[in-house]
Design a protein around this motif. Sequence first.
Motif, PDB file in Angstrom:
ATOM      1  N   TRP A   1     -13.640 -48.073  16.563  1.00 42.32           N
ATOM      2  CA  TRP A   1     -12.301 -48.407  17.048  1.00 42.32           C
ATOM      3  C   TRP A   1     -11.285 -48.106  15.958  1.00 42.32           C
ATOM      4  N   GLY A   2     -10.137 -47.576  16.366  1.00 40.49           N
ATOM      5  CA  GLY A   2      -9.092 -47.291  15.392  1.00 40.49           C
ATOM      6  C   GLY A   2      -7.826 -46.862  16.099  1.00 40.49           C
ATOM      7  N   VAL A   3      -6.984 -46.125  15.389  1.00 42.97           N
ATOM      8  CA  VAL A   3      -5.721 -45.648  15.943  1.00 42.97           C
ATOM      9  C   VAL A   3      -5.710 -44.133  15.818  1.00 42.97           C
ATOM     10  N   CYS A   4      -5.486 -43.428  16.940  1.00 46.02           N
ATOM     11  CA  CYS A   4      -5.550 -41.964  16.920  1.00 46.02           C
ATOM     12  C   CYS A   4      -4.350 -41.376  16.191  1.00 46.02           C
TER      13      CYS A   4
ATOM     14  N   GLY B   1      -5.965 -45.946  24.104  1.00 44.90           N
ATOM     15  CA  GLY B   1      -7.225 -45.928  24.829  1.00 44.90           C
ATOM     16  C   GLY B   1      -7.920 -44.579  24.844  1.00 44.90           C
ATOM     17  N   ARG B   2      -7.345 -43.603  24.146  1.00 39.58           N
ATOM     18  CA  ARG B   2      -7.961 -42.278  24.079  1.00 39.58           C
ATOM     19  C   ARG B   2      -9.389 -42.376  23.535  1.00 39.58           C
ATOM     20  N   ILE B   3     -10.279 -41.579  24.119  1.00 35.23           N
ATOM     21  CA  ILE B   3     -11.688 -41.612  23.721  1.00 35.23           C
ATOM     22  C   ILE B   3     -12.106 -40.217  23.283  1.00 35.23           C
TER      23      ILE B   3
ATOM     24  N   VAL C   1     -12.578 -44.727  19.832  1.00 37.81           N
ATOM     25  CA  VAL C   1     -11.628 -45.225  20.831  1.00 37.81           C
ATOM     26  C   VAL C   1     -10.354 -45.680  20.125  1.00 37.81           C
ATOM     27  N   CYS C   2      -9.204 -45.217  20.639  1.00 37.43           N
ATOM     28  CA  CYS C   2      -7.913 -45.631  20.073  1.00 37.43           C
ATOM     29  C   CYS C   2      -7.529 -46.996  20.652  1.00 37.43           C
ATOM     30  N   ARG C   3      -7.215 -47.923  19.775  1.00 39.26           N
ATOM     31  CA  ARG C   3      -6.832 -49.271  20.211  1.00 39.26           C
ATOM     32  C   ARG C   3      -5.468 -49.282  20.890  1.00 39.26           C
TER      33      ARG C   3
ATOM     34  N   ARG D   1     -23.308 -39.964  32.301  1.00 39.02           N
ATOM     35  CA  ARG D   1     -23.459 -41.134  31.449  1.00 39.02           C
ATOM     36  C   ARG D   1     -22.260 -42.043  31.680  1.00 39.02           C
ATOM     37  N   CYS D   2     -22.527 -43.320  31.657  1.00 38.08           N
ATOM     38  CA  CYS D   2     -21.480 -44.319  31.842  1.00 38.08           C
ATOM     39  C   CYS D   2     -21.256 -45.043  30.527  1.00 38.08           C
ATOM     40  N   ILE D   3     -19.999 -45.111  30.096  1.00 41.55           N
ATOM     41  CA  ILE D   3     -19.690 -45.929  28.920  1.00 41.55           C
ATOM     42  C   ILE D   3     -18.651 -46.960  29.323  1.00 41.55           C
ATOM     43  N   GLU D   4     -18.711 -48.107  28.694  1.00 42.02           N
ATOM     44  CA  GLU D   4     -17.798 -49.188  29.038  1.00 42.02           C
ATOM     45  C   GLU D   4     -17.192 -49.785  27.775  1.00 42.02           C
ATOM     46  N   PRO D   5     -16.184 -49.103  27.218  1.00 40.76           N
ATOM     47  CA  PRO D   5     -15.538 -49.687  26.026  1.00 40.76           C
ATOM     48  C   PRO D   5     -14.883 -51.018  26.403  1.00 40.76           C
ATOM     49  N   ALA D   6     -14.913 -51.980  25.504  1.00 43.39           N
ATOM     50  CA  ALA D   6     -14.315 -53.285  25.785  1.00 43.39           C
ATOM     51  C   ALA D   6     -12.875 -53.113  26.243  1.00 43.39           C
ATOM     52  N   GLY D   7     -12.494 -53.808  27.314  1.00 42.87           N
ATOM     53  CA  GLY D   7     -11.117 -53.778  27.789  1.00 42.87           C
ATOM     54  C   GLY D   7     -10.785 -52.573  28.645  1.00 42.87           C
ATOM     55  N   SER D   8     -11.767 -51.707  28.916  1.00 43.35           N
ATOM     56  CA  SER D   8     -11.521 -50.503  29.713  1.00 43.35           C
ATOM     57  C   SER D   8     -12.436 -50.520  30.917  1.00 43.35           C
TER      58      SER D   8
END
Length: 143
Positions: A133-136, A100-102, A95-97, A72-79
């Motif tokens: 989206w958030g902060v890990c 970038g951890r997913i 996704v950590c803003r 599967r391909c995912i494309e988070p914005a900016g990545s």
Amino acid sequence: MEQQTAGDLLRRAGLRSTTQRRAVLAALQGHPHSTAAEIEARAGIGRGSASGLSRQGLYNVLEDLTRAELIRCIEPAGSPARYELRVGDNHHHLVCRVCGRIEDVDCTVGRAPCLDPVESKGFTVDEAEITWWGVCADCRGSA
Ligand SMILES: [Zn+2]
Ligand SMILES: [Zn+2]
Ligand SMILES: [Zn+2]
């Protein structure tokens, strides 16, 4: 992933079991959400390697495997696009803003679309792409 298993997966999906395809599947084993560059480095493919798979060749393999729903391909914005072996369960992502951890998050429904739009505007809807989206915890701790 055993080479044997990767070959079986490919054949079951109707794809020829090539060294490159098996190498890409093996490179994703235990490394979800890898970029093409990470797969290239891990699989030892790319320019000058024994298999001689070019970057374009790698993208072709990734496209074939994605189309066959083996990855599967995912494309988070900016990545850059990221690839994973976990398919068919409609799972979602955190996704950590900051770093970038997913992280994978199970879908409570388990199949697409798990969320209906208020209005479909005449569309036949087959997927709701959900990314939180958030902060890990690590980034929050070091802030
Ligand atoms: Zn983080
Ligand atoms: Zn995932
Ligand atoms: Zn869901």
